[in-house]
Design an enzyme around this catalytic site. Sequence first.
Site, PDB file in Angstrom:
ATOM      1  N   ASP A  11       0.862  -1.181   0.000  1.00  0.00           N
ATOM      2  CA  ASP A  11       0.000   0.000   0.000  1.00  0.00           C
ATOM      3  C   ASP A  11       0.902   1.235   0.000  1.00  0.00           C
ATOM      4  O   ASP A  11       2.092   1.152   0.290  1.00  0.00           O
ATOM      5  CB  ASP A  11      -0.889  -0.006   1.255  1.00  0.00           C
ATOM      6  CG  ASP A  11      -1.815   1.201   1.290  1.00  0.00           C
ATOM      7  OD1 ASP A  11      -2.375   1.553   0.237  1.00  0.00           O
ATOM      8  OD2 ASP A  11      -1.965   1.815   2.360  1.00  0.00           O
ATOM      9  N   SER A  12       0.282   2.376  -0.270  1.00  0.00           N
ATOM     10  CA  SER A  12       1.013   3.637  -0.212  1.00  0.00           C
ATOM     11  C   SER A  12       1.474   3.938   1.218  1.00  0.00           C
ATOM     12  O   SER A  12       2.399   4.716   1.415  1.00  0.00           O
ATOM     13  CB  SER A  12       0.118   4.763  -0.704  1.00  0.00           C
ATOM     14  OG  SER A  12      -1.100   4.748   0.020  1.00  0.00           O
ATOM     15  N   CYS A  74      -3.791  -1.054  -2.103  1.00  0.00           N
ATOM     16  CA  CYS A  74      -4.094   0.353  -2.370  1.00  0.00           C
ATOM     17  C   CYS A  74      -5.077   0.478  -3.538  1.00  0.00           C
ATOM     18  O   CYS A  74      -4.801   0.009  -4.649  1.00  0.00           O
ATOM     19  CB  CYS A  74      -2.785   1.065  -2.713  1.00  0.00           C
ATOM     20  SG  CYS A  74      -2.989   2.827  -2.985  1.00  0.00           S
ATOM     21  N   GLU A 153      -6.277   8.714   9.497  1.00  0.00           N
ATOM     22  CA  GLU A 153      -4.888   8.698   9.996  1.00  0.00           C
ATOM     23  C   GLU A 153      -4.801   9.338  11.377  1.00  0.00           C
ATOM     24  O   GLU A 153      -4.032   8.917  12.226  1.00  0.00           O
ATOM     25  CB  GLU A 153      -3.970   9.478   9.046  1.00  0.00           C
ATOM     26  CG  GLU A 153      -3.758   8.827   7.704  1.00  0.00           C
ATOM     27  CD  GLU A 153      -2.543   7.905   7.678  1.00  0.00           C
ATOM     28  OE1 GLU A 153      -1.710   8.012   8.578  1.00  0.00           O
ATOM     29  OE2 GLU A 153      -2.469   7.077   6.760  1.00  0.00           O
ATOM     30  N   CYS A 185     -11.288   2.722  -0.711  1.00  0.00           N
ATOM     31  CA  CYS A 185     -10.006   3.243  -0.210  1.00  0.00           C
ATOM     32  C   CYS A 185      -9.637   2.449   1.033  1.00  0.00           C
ATOM     33  O   CYS A 185     -10.514   2.123   1.844  1.00  0.00           O
ATOM     34  CB  CYS A 185     -10.159   4.722   0.128  1.00  0.00           C
ATOM     35  SG  CYS A 185      -8.702   5.437   0.917  1.00  0.00           S
ATOM     36  N   HIS A 187      -8.447   3.278   3.755  1.00  0.00           N
ATOM     37  CA  HIS A 187      -8.713   3.912   5.052  1.00  0.00           C
ATOM     38  C   HIS A 187     -10.182   3.906   5.470  1.00  0.00           C
ATOM     39  O   HIS A 187     -10.499   4.097   6.638  1.00  0.00           O
ATOM     40  CB  HIS A 187      -8.241   5.364   5.021  1.00  0.00           C
ATOM     41  CG  HIS A 187      -6.750   5.518   5.005  1.00  0.00           C
ATOM     42  ND1 HIS A 187      -5.962   4.954   4.033  1.00  0.00           N
ATOM     43  CD2 HIS A 187      -5.909   6.172   5.848  1.00  0.00           C
ATOM     44  CE1 HIS A 187      -4.698   5.259   4.277  1.00  0.00           C
ATOM     45  NE2 HIS A 187      -4.644   5.996   5.373  1.00  0.00           N
TER      46      HIS A 187
HETATM   47  N1  DGL Z   1      -4.067   3.720   0.020  1.00  0.00           N
HETATM   48  C1  DGL Z   1      -4.786   4.763  -0.693  1.00  0.00           C
HETATM   49  C2  DGL Z   1      -6.011   4.151  -1.377  1.00  0.00           C
HETATM   50  O1  DGL Z   1      -6.500   3.104  -1.022  1.00  0.00           O
HETATM   51  C3  DGL Z   1      -5.210   5.894   0.236  1.00  0.00           C
HETATM   52  C4  DGL Z   1      -4.049   6.723   0.748  1.00  0.00           C
HETATM   53  C5  DGL Z   1      -3.301   7.434  -0.370  1.00  0.00           C
HETATM   54  O2  DGL Z   1      -3.856   8.398  -0.963  1.00  0.00           O
HETATM   55  O3  DGL Z   1      -2.203   7.035  -0.666  1.00  0.00           O
HETATM   56  O4  DGL Z   1      -6.486   4.725  -2.325  1.00  0.00           O
END
Ligand code: DGL
Length: 267
Positions: A11-12, A74, A153, A185, A187
Amino acid sequence: MADSRPIGVFDSGLGGLTVVKALRSTLPHESIVYFGDTARVPYGNKSKELVSEFSMEIVDFLIKYDVKMIVVACNTVSAQVLDELHEHSTVPVIGVIHAGAEEAVKATNNNHIGIIGTMATISSKAYEKALSNLDKKIQTSSQACPLLVPLAEEGWLEGDVAETVVQHYVKPLNANGIDTLILGCTHYPLLKDVISRQVNKGTTLIDSADAVAGAVKKRLSAAGQMNDASAKSLLTCFITDIPLHFERVGQRFLGAPMDHVQTVHDI
Ligand code: DGL
């Protein structure tokens, strides 16, 4: 023969730990190598070119750890560069978009599905394409929700601010008459309670994390690549920077203490 190689997940940042949590509950005997690009998060407002470059580097990193499959937790990466990753990787790559879309199509009664995600995910229209490939009758309404990642977050998972922000984002989707909403997403599963209070009564929320865990199980079992049912699983995490509130946030996403965390400076 059991396949004891780990599953790679990336993931990011730390948000993908929601996918790890779902994988650990669906596949308790599989080991996982997680990569969170905490130094370069967020991806959701970056260009496709940059997201592609970062993702290729991470795929190469995970392959060095002898993973049997790579799960792109992600949504932003899955939405923008999954095809490129399929071509680049020497092991199967699975993203969250298709699995989430499949669950949503199963869940809807009125064929009107809402999608929420980062700017990049929403503007890619990847969920819309996946939904329409599954069923041409599906109508969609989508909404980018850039404030939800920082809210999750920071741990503002309830209270006036979270309720107001979510209400603002889902209002047009409610007005359009969706009966199913994809949480597109990493999050957003953390904000599920607030979201379920703000959507029209009876709206089904689709958590891509759960959906992809089910899809991974199917793929591993079809390929005869499941680990032994008596095996003990191990979670190893690599991140590119240790954020100040790393432990607090990471544990919240994972729903468990985080151990075996290593920082990688050059990937
Ligand atoms: N992990 C990203 C997503 O699922 C969210 C956080 C980001 O913008 O990197 O889209």
